[in-house]
Scaffold this motif. Sequence first.
Motif, PDB file in Angstrom:
ATOM      1  N   HIS A 165     -35.443  67.289  66.497  1.00 30.88           N
ATOM      2  CA  HIS A 165     -36.105  67.185  67.801  1.00 30.88           C
ATOM      3  C   HIS A 165     -37.390  66.392  67.636  1.00 30.88           C
ATOM      4  CE1 HIS A 165     -34.037  69.989  70.598  1.00 30.88           C
ATOM      5  NE2 HIS A 165     -33.554  70.453  69.469  1.00 30.88           N
ATOM      6  N   THR A 166     -37.482  65.269  68.309  1.00 38.69           N
ATOM      7  CA  THR A 166     -38.711  64.472  68.215  1.00 38.69           C
ATOM      8  C   THR A 166     -39.899  65.239  68.757  1.00 38.69           C
ATOM      9  OG1 THR A 166     -37.424  63.159  69.800  1.00 38.69           O
ATOM     10  CG2 THR A 166     -38.574  61.968  68.122  1.00 38.69           C
ATOM     11  N   THR A 167     -39.724  65.962  69.866  1.00 39.36           N
ATOM     12  CA  THR A 167     -40.842  66.702  70.458  1.00 39.36           C
ATOM     13  C   THR A 167     -41.097  68.024  69.756  1.00 39.36           C
ATOM     14  OG1 THR A 167     -39.378  67.703  72.102  1.00 39.36           O
ATOM     15  CG2 THR A 167     -40.528  65.681  72.742  1.00 39.36           C
ATOM     16  N   GLY A 168     -40.187  68.466  68.903  1.00 39.82           N
ATOM     17  CA  GLY A 168     -40.360  69.720  68.183  1.00 39.82           C
ATOM     18  C   GLY A 168     -40.910  69.544  66.789  1.00 39.82           C
ATOM     19  N   GLY A 169     -41.278  68.320  66.431  1.00 35.88           N
ATOM     20  CA  GLY A 169     -41.873  68.105  65.120  1.00 35.88           C
ATOM     21  C   GLY A 169     -40.883  67.735  64.044  1.00 35.88           C
ATOM     22  N   PHE A 188     -42.053  74.345  71.062  1.00 38.97           N
ATOM     23  CA  PHE A 188     -42.063  72.888  70.976  1.00 38.97           C
ATOM     24  C   PHE A 188     -43.432  72.362  71.339  1.00 38.97           C
ATOM     25  CE2 PHE A 188     -37.537  73.711  71.888  1.00 38.97           C
ATOM     26  CZ  PHE A 188     -37.009  73.105  70.772  1.00 38.97           C
ATOM     27  N   ASN A 189     -43.976  71.536  70.504  1.00 38.47           N
ATOM     28  CA  ASN A 189     -45.256  70.875  70.764  1.00 38.47           C
ATOM     29  C   ASN A 189     -45.089  69.401  70.492  1.00 38.47           C
ATOM     30  OD1 ASN A 189     -46.873  73.167  71.323  1.00 38.47           O
ATOM     31  ND2 ASN A 189     -46.857  73.642  69.163  1.00 38.47           N
ATOM     32  N   GLU A 190     -45.542  68.591  71.387  1.00 43.01           N
ATOM     33  CA  GLU A 190     -45.497  67.158  71.138  1.00 43.01           C
ATOM     34  C   GLU A 190     -46.875  66.728  70.680  1.00 43.01           C
ATOM     35  OE1 GLU A 190     -44.029  63.016  73.197  1.00 43.01           O
ATOM     36  OE2 GLU A 190     -43.749  64.913  74.214  1.00 43.01           O
ATOM     37  N   LEU A 191     -46.937  66.135  69.505  1.00 44.45           N
ATOM     38  CA  LEU A 191     -48.211  65.680  68.962  1.00 44.45           C
ATOM     39  C   LEU A 191     -48.527  64.319  69.539  1.00 44.45           C
ATOM     40  CD1 LEU A 191     -47.695  66.679  65.250  1.00 44.45           C
ATOM     41  CD2 LEU A 191     -48.860  67.941  67.048  1.00 44.45           C
ATOM     42  N   ILE A 192     -49.726  64.172  70.072  1.00 45.61           N
ATOM     43  CA  ILE A 192     -50.152  62.906  70.693  1.00 45.61           C
ATOM     44  C   ILE A 192     -51.249  62.303  69.852  1.00 45.61           C
ATOM     45  CG2 ILE A 192     -51.113  61.835  72.748  1.00 45.61           C
ATOM     46  CD1 ILE A 192     -49.858  64.126  74.340  1.00 45.61           C
TER      47      ILE A 192
END
Length: 87
Positions: free
Chosen positions: A55-59, A83-87
């Motif tokens: 998952h790209t948004t899950g790290g 789920f955390n999206e790193l910005i």
Amino acid sequence: GKENLASVIVAKTTLDGHVITGTETKYPAQALTVGYGFVPNIELAVQAGCDVEYHTTGGGWIVTVDKNLESSVLSGIFFSIRFNELI
């Protein structure tokens, strides 16, 4: 339990870590592992034979779970996922 872990309570939290009342679910448990950081550590899950997915948004790679947070392993291995999206 009095001497050993007997259960865990899983709940949704606010961004500052406060439990959201009414979201608590209690699960019987004999062991608990905790992972934290920017990238999920799934080594133990993989060694136990749990299915994983990317998952790209899950790290990155995370453990696949069903609606009850149970993994693909039939011995009752559960995971809490955020789920955390790193910005």
